[in-house]
Write a protein that holds these residues in place. Sequence first.
Motif, PDB file in Angstrom:
ATOM      1  N   GLU A  38       0.830  -1.207   0.000  1.00 10.43           N
ATOM      2  CA  GLU A  38       0.000   0.000   0.000  1.00 10.43           C
ATOM      3  C   GLU A  38       0.866   1.259   0.000  1.00 10.43           C
ATOM      4  OE1 GLU A  38      -3.007   1.983   3.179  1.00 10.43           O
ATOM      5  OE2 GLU A  38      -3.379  -0.138   2.695  1.00 10.43           O
ATOM      6  N   LYS A  42       1.170   4.057  -2.988  1.00 13.51           N
ATOM      7  CA  LYS A  42       0.929   5.471  -2.703  1.00 13.51           C
ATOM      8  C   LYS A  42       2.099   6.322  -3.211  1.00 13.51           C
ATOM      9  CE  LYS A  42      -0.274   8.630   1.056  1.00 13.51           C
ATOM     10  NZ  LYS A  42      -0.459   8.779   2.497  1.00 13.51           N
ATOM     11  N   ASN A  46       1.551   9.136  -6.180  1.00 15.86           N
ATOM     12  CA  ASN A  46       1.882  10.539  -5.941  1.00 15.86           C
ATOM     13  C   ASN A  46       3.106  11.014  -6.733  1.00 15.86           C
ATOM     14  OD1 ASN A  46      -0.129  11.572  -4.006  1.00 15.86           O
ATOM     15  ND2 ASN A  46       0.614   9.889  -2.740  1.00 15.86           N
TER      16      ASN A  46
END
Length: 155
Positions: A38, A42, A46
């Motif tokens: 996870e 992320k 981003n």
Amino acid sequence: MNIDEIDQKILEILQEDGRISNAELARRINMSPPPTLERVKKLEKNGVIQSYVALADPAKLGLNCFTYVEVTLVRHGREGVERFMKAITGLDEVMECHHITGGADFLLKVASRDIPGYENFVLHKLTALPEVQHLKTLVVLSTLKHETRLPLNQK
């Protein structure tokens, strides 16, 4: 996005070995695999992690000549700069292009097979660009340090 110590450790490990399994990455940061994955996703979402690449040995591919080229443009107006930047992105020999301050306008890192290959690039591609006024070439004799990892531990 805030980068905490765990994210920083993930980035350090992935910069060293982008092919590491999620399970091994999780083990090395002392987390279970699902939250590790996870966090990686992320960082990718981003834009912190931009891509994963294979680093090839230039000499084994016949690329034995690296040069840094200071390029001065005829004019430093917006249109000329934009035309130059668009043209330079299409030249495969150019590995890096930086818009700089100082006596020149751009600094290029160029890869070629040898000096005659570099000369061919200059004569038929680089100086063929109408925005180019002057070049100054620095030939790499040897490389003492070449890093692809970003220094993340700066405070």
